[in-house]
Scaffold this active site. Sequence first.
Site, PDB file in Angstrom:
ATOM      1  N   ASP A 129       0.822  -1.210   0.000  1.00  0.00           N
ATOM      2  CA  ASP A 129       0.000   0.000   0.000  1.00  0.00           C
ATOM      3  C   ASP A 129       0.860   1.266   0.000  1.00  0.00           C
ATOM      4  O   ASP A 129       2.021   1.265   0.427  1.00  0.00           O
ATOM      5  CB  ASP A 129      -0.899   0.027   1.248  1.00  0.00           C
ATOM      6  CG  ASP A 129      -1.986  -1.015   1.197  1.00  0.00           C
ATOM      7  OD1 ASP A 129      -2.003  -1.807   0.243  1.00  0.00           O
ATOM      8  OD2 ASP A 129      -2.809  -1.052   2.134  1.00  0.00           O
ATOM      9  N   HIS A 159       3.639  -2.381   3.148  1.00  0.00           N
ATOM     10  CA  HIS A 159       3.686  -1.015   2.625  1.00  0.00           C
ATOM     11  C   HIS A 159       5.021  -0.762   1.937  1.00  0.00           C
ATOM     12  O   HIS A 159       6.063  -1.190   2.436  1.00  0.00           O
ATOM     13  CB  HIS A 159       3.490   0.007   3.757  1.00  0.00           C
ATOM     14  CG  HIS A 159       2.149  -0.069   4.404  1.00  0.00           C
ATOM     15  ND1 HIS A 159       1.828  -1.021   5.368  1.00  0.00           N
ATOM     16  CD2 HIS A 159       1.027   0.689   4.237  1.00  0.00           C
ATOM     17  CE1 HIS A 159       0.586  -0.849   5.763  1.00  0.00           C
ATOM     18  NE2 HIS A 159       0.072   0.189   5.090  1.00  0.00           N
TER      19      HIS A 159
END
Length: 695
Positions: free
Chosen positions: A72, A224
């Site tokens: 992400d 992430h």
Amino acid sequence: MLAVGLLLVAAALTLNGYVTGVTGETHAAPPATGRPSAELARARRGGPVLNLTAGAPSSARPAGRTVALTFDDGPDPTWTPRVLDVLRKHGAKATFFTVGSKVAQYPELARRIVAEGHELGNHTYTHADLASVPGWRLRLELSLTQKALAGATGLHTTLARPPYSSTPAAITVPQWDGMRSLAAEGYLVALTDLDTRDWARPGTDRIAASALPSQGRGAIVMMHDSGGDRRQTVEGLDRVLTELSGRGYRAVTVTGALGMPSAHRQADAMDRFAGTVLNTAQRTAGAFTGALSWVLFAAGALTLARLTFFAVLAWVHARRTRGGKRRKGRAPVWSAPPPVTVIVPAYNEAAGIQATVRSLVETDYQGEVEVLVVDDGSTDDTAALAAALGHAGVRVIRRPNGGKPAALNTGITQARHELIIMVDGDTVFEPPTIGRLVRQLADPSVGAVSGNTKVGNRRGMIGRWQHMEYVIGFNLDRRAFELLDCMATVPGAIGAFRRSALVALGGVSSDTLAEDTDLTMALCRFGWRVVYEERALAWTEAPTSLGQLWKQRYRWCYGTLQAMWKHRRAVLERGPFGRRCLGYLAMFQMVLPLLAPVVDLMAVYRTALGDPLPVVAVWAGFVVAQALTGWYALRLDGERASALWVLPLQQFVYRQLMYLVVIQSVATAVLGVRLRWHTIRREGTFGGAASVPQG
């Protein structure tokens, strides 16, 4: 032109502000308010991929020994390439839920993700919390991200992941409503089975352990590739892929793990074009805002440096003049007071001409004073009023209207004496003024002397603002200009000259609307020294309305630009005048005022984007610095410090008026428009005075 320019700047700041107004990964989840519906309860018990586009919600999860690695908040220029390198090393595929603004900023990374066989998902344009934004903002976030993807890769995506989401069991009621809105836009919602919480940087071991499914189950893993230091994520990813390979797992995209077709769809030509424009506009806005921040920092530093430097020079000037010295040694003195001619060019000065003439004949100067009132075709009683005083030393010369330079040249031609003083028809001298001006001309190297102009009508707010400007911006500067040998202007209201110098220059030129600035520059280029006599006081009538002030300053500014252009070759000549004077005027009277509207826009931008306290602190710091300089300038001029209270208010009306005048003047000059002389209405401030103001 100004409106269009400010609109473009505002658009760039707005776009950059929208993009950079990102909260970050550590944003607290919205509180779980309201009772969950039966559908939400089933979703919490289901798989991580939700299809809410049909009537009844359904969910799915990856097959056994299949892992869908997801990343992400990227792409990031530092960490996304490292993540891609680790994936390539292990032959793994992943899904990147990208933030649209970062795709626009780093389109080459989005293209690399697609080129290496990975999948793209929509993670909104600015990492907005879809549980707390209105519907229009949600649709805008999704649409902008799709356009950014289309501009960067030529693709759209059908996968979406709401920011600040996690496992299905953690879905709150507001988040569920946001996911239903995602589904209404045609998206498949991808959550996660295993949230590594790597954004908190818990350590490589914990990240790796939390990313490994147990008992051969399939899983979607959330990590992430942006949002801070992701070194632990990269190290943990390498360890996880090594471990998964040993257990017989395969790492694929989200749709690959579900046995579905790719989430990518080809974007049409219009979307690709719109995306390219969006991406280019965002990068341009970001670069412009960054560059502008540095420019404004430099402008602020220059302004503070100027205030400090000029205050120091004014202190040096005050020490020298207190001791009666100019440069080295004691100033020369006249053996006897020489005769003087005072020239008063007058056009429709009936309101104040008698006060002006009276102040000249009531001087305490011991030498002969000849006063020439040159009536330049006035349509009122200026000439008659001057003649009615009946003073023997006053001559009234009538001539057809030809402009102030022509009137001054007539006076120069008719003058009987070598020393000439020029004074405007709305100005009065104090009794010692003529003697103090003449005293400086005892030095044969001095060609002109600037006096100290005071605002006589300073009762209203506009008058008080001009009073502060005259003391700080004009008279304090002239002290420094004398020491730097770069005097820009001997004001038309009060100045003394050598007639021989004026004749050698061909008189007062009519080439510009600022004949006093033009004349002063010509004298400096001709090798004459121009000095400042702060004790030679002249009281002048300042404009009393914003309209009148605008006309006066527009003419002054435009005329100064004309004079700078006329004398531009002085930069290449020997001596300090050209480089110091023209360089100073170009920087502080042209460039910085042109940037002033952007300063105001940036202040609003910074205040709206974040904490307003830094903006207020910077503004207060500048006001304090200006107030300290103003206090010292008032002290040097023998004025009351109580006048300083108008300085903060000056920042909100007067300052804007002054920079708008500069902008209009520059635009007028650039467009080649010839500005005509603007006549200011006289109020007769000194018209009823029985005597001259004292001190």
